[in-house]
Structures are given as structure tokens and as C-alpha cells.
Design an enzyme around this catalytic site. Structure first.
Site, PDB file in Angstrom:
ATOM      1  CD  GLU A 138      -2.867  -0.970   2.500  1.00  0.00           C
ATOM      2  OE1 GLU A 138      -3.932  -1.601   2.504  1.00  0.00           O
ATOM      3  OE2 GLU A 138      -2.458  -0.311   3.488  1.00  0.00           O
ATOM      4  CD  GLU A 278      -4.591  -6.165   2.851  1.00  0.00           C
ATOM      5  OE1 GLU A 278      -5.249  -5.438   3.639  1.00  0.00           O
ATOM      6  OE2 GLU A 278      -3.357  -6.181   2.815  1.00  0.00           O
TER       7      GLU A 278
END
Length: 339
Positions: A138, A278
Site C-alpha cells: 500500500e 484485501e
């Protein structure tokens, strides 16, 4: 490569205490066998860079062997595996906004080190047809959007100089937000997959999370109404549940589709597949509401043929094999296997 129905091994080689005792016990071959028996078709394996290289940037053979084991176990049980660099030298999403710690994008030595890690991975795993690479978990900061595109291109070129076919996965900024995939350049390379993470409405999926500042310590219900989430979210310091037109959007599949529509368009415009690396709900949420959330997300993901990996296999506050999930576990597995 099938990446339709997967699960994360969070806490194994990332976001963990990096000791040999932990590596040996947290995930074993029996866990991989169980994941296959449950009907999943792939694993997403988060890996911190210190598992791969030592302080001299040489391959750390005594720990990378646990990546080897996971790759080999997945092959044995007919699972695909995504090797996700969850933490890189000079970059950790947990240090978002801290320029002193997250200096990867402004340091040529760190960028070269990042690329070298992926050369190691490409040389070691690139010829294995059940393996995919995810460049970095991320990226957060807005100011790094262009620099991230540059690093993606350099890293992709380095991997492709070694292996032409391994799928390469990457996402946008702001914690892999669905809305930032449009900032990625259209890939020149083939076998590219765009990824995003989905935890909306955040107030529900992360309720009572002790690492989220100002998060209320009370039950938050789903689906409820947009007005409910607009009001409850104010305590976190921002308005709404991700949109302003609460009267026009209904909480549920309609909301979920609205929240990921920019990711769908970005992938279509770039002519690449779309993948959610996710998604999940904290083990503090009301369990029947959790089931409803998963059903709604599943409906939208299937509508747009979005592959996904649930967060996470065990522990990490989201473990679907833990006791909290037992009342709905069989329903979840049945739902995912009927995709």
C-alpha cells in the site's frame, strides 16, 4: 492463472515478530492443505523485506526458505500464490506520512534496492507458473503518485528482463484505494493486474479497532442506512461514509458498487484484470451483520468478475478461522465456493 477466491496469510512473514520460532510455527504445511480443502484457489503471502535480504542486501537464505516452503506447498496442493512485498526498505504503510521513515521514493539507493529485491524474487520464483508478484502492499501519500508510476515501470522492466510471463500486480495510492487506480499509467507490459483493497464502510469493518484514532467503542451495524453511517462517521473527523449524496445511494450492494466503480473503469481503460487483494471485517463486529457484508461484497465482485483474497487466515483481528467467525464460517465457505 486463477486468482478468483483467495486468502491472505497475514502475520506470517509480515506484521509479525521476525523470529525463527514464529516462522516455523505460525503457518505449516497443514495450513496450506486446509486452505486447499476449503476450496480456495490461491494464497496472498505478505512478506517484509527483511525476510528476503540481509543488511548487506544479500539473499537471506535462512529466512527466505520460508517463502520457498510456501511456494512449494502451494504447488503441492494446487494453489496459486501471490508474493506481496508488504514492507520495503524505506517504505511501510504503517508509517504513512512520515517522510523520515518513508523515503523510498526520494532516495535513489533505496529505489535501486527495491528493484534488486524484485530481481531476487524473479530469479528465484519467476519460472514457477503458479506464482504472481505484487510489487508493494500500500502506497499512501498523494505526493508519491507520479514517483510510484516511475518506480513501477523501472521495477517491471527489471522483472521482465528475467521473466516475461509472471503476472505483476500493483495498485494506486491512499492504501490501495479503488478511487486512485485511475492515477496509474496504462501498462506497456502484458500480464499486469490492477489491485485495490476494500474495507468500506470503514466504520463498520474496523469498528472498535484500537489502532484507529477516535474509533467509537460500540457496535456498528450493517447494512442500516446511509443516514446512519453519515451520522456515526462524523466522530472520526470526516463526513459521511465515503460519499455525500446519502439520499441517492442505498447502503448495501449499491453502495459497494459505487465505491469501486472507478477501479472497474480504470482497469477497463487500461485493458487489465482487476483484483481485490484485501477485504474483510474485524472480529469485533456483529457476526450476522458481518455475514451480510460479505454477501453484498461477493455479489458485486462476482458481477464484475473481480478476483479477491479475504483478510485474513487467522489472528490479525480479522482471522476467519478463529472462534469469532465460527457461527458463519460454513456459510462463508459455501458462498465463496459457489462463485
Amino acid at each position: 492463472m486463477n486468482l478468483n477466491n483467495g486468502i491472505n496469510l497475514g502475520g506470517f512473514l509480515s506484521q509479525c515478530v521476525h523470529t525463527m520460532e514464529h516462522y516455523k510455527s505460525f503457518i505449516t504445511e497443514q495450513d496450506i492443505s486446509k486452505i486447499a480443502e476449503l476450496g480456495f484457489d490461491h494464497i496472498r503471502l505478505p512478506i517484509d523485506y527483511e525476510v528476503i535480504e540481509d543488511c548487506n542486501q544479500a539473499i537471506k537464505e535462512e529466512t527466505i526458505i520460508f517463502v520457498d516452503k510456501a511456494v512449494d506447498w502451494c504447488k503441492k496442493y494446487n494453489l496459486n500464490i501471490i508474493l506481496d512485498l508488504h514492507k520495503a526498505p524505506g517504505y511501510d504503510f504503517n508509517d504513512a506520512g512520515c517522510a523520515e521513515k518513508n523515503n523510498l521514493f526520494n532516495d535513489e539507493k533505496l529505489k535501486n534496492r527495491f528493484i534488486n529485491i524484485w530481481k531476487i524474487m524473479a530469479n528465484r520464483y519467476g519460472k514457477k507458473p503458479h506464482v504472481a508478484f505484487e510489487l508493494l502492499n500500500e502506497v499512501v501519500e498523494q505526493e508519491n503518485a507520479d514517483k510510484w508510476n516511475e518506480l513501477i515501470e523501472s521495477c517491471t522492466n527489471a522483472i521482465r528482463s528475467i521473466n516475461k510471463e509472471t503476472p505483476i500486480i500493483y495498485g494506486g495510492i491512499q492504501w490501495n484505494s479503488a478511487k486512485t487506480l485511475k492515477l496509474l499509467k496504462v501498462p506497456k507490459d502484458k500480464n499486469i493486474i490492477f489491485t485495490f483493497h476494500f474495507y468500506e464502510p470503514f466504520l463498520f469493518t474496523h469498528q472498535k479497532a484500537n489502532w484507529v484514532k477516535l474509533m467509537p467503542k460500540k457496535d456498528i451495524f450493517y447494512p442500516s442506512t446511509m443516514e446512519y453511517f453519515q451520522e456515526e462517521t462524523k466522530i472520526l473527523g470526516y463526513q459521511g461514509a465515503g460519499i455525500d449524496d446519502a439520499e441517492q445511494i442505498k447502503m448495501g450492494p449499491e453502495y459497494i458498487e459505487y465505491m469501486i466503480k472507478e477501479a472497474i473503469l480504470a482497469a477497463q481503460n487500461a485493458n487489465v484484470s482487476l483484483y481485490c487483494g484485501e477485504f474483510g471485517v474485524i472480529d469485533q463486529a456483529p457476526i450476522e451483520d458481518t455475514l451480510k457484508w460479505f454477501e453484498d461484497v461477493n455479489e458485486v465482485f462476482r458481477k464484475y468478475k473481480i478476483g479477491c483474497a479475504v483478510w485474513s487466515y487467522k489472528l490479525m483481528d480479522f482471522g476467519i478461522t478463529d472462534e469469532h467467525y465460527s457461527p458463519i464460517f460454513d456459510k462463508l465457505i459455501s458462498m465463496w465456493n459457489n462463485k
